[in-house]
Scaffold this active site. Sequence first.
Site, PDB file in Angstrom:
ATOM      1  CG  ASP A 169      -1.415  10.701  -1.076  1.00 42.45           C
ATOM      2  OD1 ASP A 169      -0.250  10.604  -1.492  1.00 42.45           O
ATOM      3  OD2 ASP A 169      -2.048   9.744  -0.596  1.00 42.45           O
ATOM      4  CB  SER A 183      -1.087   2.459   0.275  1.00 41.57           C
ATOM      5  OG  SER A 183      -0.359   2.879  -0.850  1.00 41.57           O
ATOM      6  CD  GLU A 240       6.758   6.806  -3.247  1.00 40.72           C
ATOM      7  OE1 GLU A 240       6.255   5.877  -2.594  1.00 40.72           O
ATOM      8  OE2 GLU A 240       7.027   7.910  -2.747  1.00 40.72           O
ATOM      9  CD  GLU A 241       6.923   3.330  -6.423  1.00 44.53           C
ATOM     10  OE1 GLU A 241       7.173   2.371  -5.665  1.00 44.53           O
ATOM     11  OE2 GLU A 241       5.870   3.962  -6.361  1.00 44.53           O
ATOM     12  CG  HIS A 271       0.528   7.646   0.668  1.00 38.92           C
ATOM     13  ND1 HIS A 271      -0.697   7.418   0.094  1.00 38.92           N
ATOM     14  CD2 HIS A 271       1.107   6.419   0.779  1.00 38.92           C
ATOM     15  CE1 HIS A 271      -0.860   6.133  -0.136  1.00 38.92           C
ATOM     16  NE2 HIS A 271       0.221   5.503   0.279  1.00 38.92           N
TER      17      HIS A 271
END
Length: 773
Positions: free
Chosen positions: A713, A638, A238-239, A745
């Site tokens: 989400d 977001s 994800e990051e 999301h």
Amino acid sequence: MPVGANPCLSPRGLRERAVAEWERHLRKLTFAAALTLGTCLAAPALAQNNSNTGETAPMDLTFERVFASPSLDGPAPRQAKLSPDGRYLTLLKNREDDRERYDLWAYDREKGDWSMLVDSEKLGTGRELSEDEKMQRERARVGSLKGIISYQWTKEGDAVLVPLDGDLYLARIGGEVIRLTDTEESELNPSLSSTGAYVSFVRDRQLWVGDVGAEASPITPKEGDAIRWGEAEFVAQEEMARLTGYWWSPDDRRIAVERFDESMVGIVTRAAIGATGTKVFDQRYPVAGGPNAVVELFVMDPDGQNRVKVDLGENTDIYLARVDWAPDGSALYVQRQNREQTALDMLKVDPATGKSEVLFTETAAMEDYWINLSDDYKWLDDGSLIWWSERDGFGHLYRYADGNWTQLTKGEWVVTKLLGVDQEQGRVYFQATRDDVLAQQIYAFNLANPGEVERLTDLFYTNAGTMDGKAQTLLVTRSNDDIPPQSYIADGQGNQLAWIERNELTADHPYAPYLASHQPTQYGVLLAEDGTLLYWEMVTPPLEPGKKYPVYFYHYGGPGPQTVNKGWNGALRQAIVDKGYIWFALDNRGSANRGVKFEQPIYRAMGGVEVRDQKAGAEFLTQFDFVDAGKIAIDGWSYGGYMTLKQLQADPGLYAAGISGAPVTKWELYDTHYTERYMGTPQADAHAYEKASAIPDAAKITDPLLIIHGMADDNVVFENATEIISKMQEANVPFEMMLYPGYTHRVSGEQISPHRYNTVFRFLEAHGVTPPE
């Protein structure tokens, strides 16, 4: 209003200051770039506008048409690749009747013709993907795509590995397609080994390997639901932009394999509320300040034997950022990032024993800053390294050789991507903001003389590129505000060899019926409270004298994305303008591609400087006589959804209405790697978390508010929405809400996307944010 927020129409002293700042900035740009930007201070000229004078009657865009097929952007090829022998160019091409479905096409450079290599509808089974693959696609931002989303050439160049509907196929150039797997489970992260002898994938938390065309077998043990082999952990996907958890050596003799244990990671009970029922998932989600998965790295033979553990250090609370093999396979290079994300060690690992040594350490470029991870590096055959770093305040390229560093690029601009290194010619290719921060270009230099930088692309466009492994052929994608994406092949000097997709706006282009109402984009700058230049963009409908128009003020605001740019931005903003609204966007401090000092102000202060910069943009807008100052509406998704809440709380009455999509409302609910990079931990930085939260001041929102959230989400979990709606309900504060059952999301689709935007504009109309009669 903040001092200097309105350089174009401010009192004389502020205007002179803004002009001086802008002229100082222009002197740093090339002449061509200056021409494209230097008129922004003549803002009142916007009021004279730009109505289209063509003979074709304007046709207004609807949201239904914006998201329908064929795409108004024209064809959107993905993952263009050259075969190892250079004969074929392959790419994924979307269908005219289904813009989200991709098939595999090949261009024979000898015969000069295109052919479909794999038809995803004919070959696919339509089998539903596993939950793991669905979530992995969400994290790779390809969750909306169907058909073929990735592929890989064999080393010989006679076939392509194609994942489709959870299974694997081998498509040969002659037309034969061999099915390699047929299982209910999805084969995750499929890959051909470096020599092409093996096929590998992750299934049911194990790494599987087999000879191409033969049955694969697991080479790692099955250890329960909390332990996975060969996968990247949640925050890596994800990051950290790391989607895989295993790496083949160049000679196929060894594989580096990640093992992670997430048993200590907290569980978020995610109720994926759908239209006809609810599925409950106990998702391991590492919230800020909580435990991360424990990650280990092993090196083993292709059959799983001779397994050794890599020494990543005694501290297990670290991030496995990147893993790479030396070109000759003699060493494994591992990037180890500390939990605070202020230091990154480059480890050199002996693959036979797992022993490691620290080759060098990269530290944050300044105090109260962090390390931005990058894929912009390359190990060369001579053992040296081309490396991207922000150590001088801007992202630039360096060379590390024999323990010494040499800076290769320099200046108040940013290298945004290392494209490739032609080692035979000693030539380095990269993408950067050197000429224009709003329009990236592609450049090259020779290692023997890095000071002589050549630009290889046209300043008239925003350009992006990729290269083959030997960096001999460029694949360039270019666009501007009035020309949708075009792509072509070029040689190492930038000379165009062949079109991949010309995508001209001819009469048969999907966007052609709407060209008559297409409005150009205006660009400019204004000053933040500390004198920093902030770039903005604006699109207006045809302006009639004496009339004032509402503003659709789009924002993201968080670290990372750059919103304002000169590339093609699609038909959505034109549809909004066709409805009679002004489109406006501003890149605040904290966003990317402007250097360390531009990003740094959000450190331990989210929801502060970004809110003030966006306020400066709103106050700037009120000075135009064609803007209805009482009808400025803000919309973000977001981080942008979070910004909407913070802006409404900070400045009641400034905005006519706000739309908050999938907002983070409380940073304690978001994940470790992203949140702690900027905010520290809730334990050590409690005051910063409290100040940044959108919850304490939720009851202070007095302007009309619409909250939108997907009810499944897995990124910004639904609890973010329930926290703030509960707070507002308990305080008897009115707001509106639109929920999307079953959506994550990414709330999008051919029917869902227009529903979302129609909802937004019905909301604005209901609250009087409407165009003039």
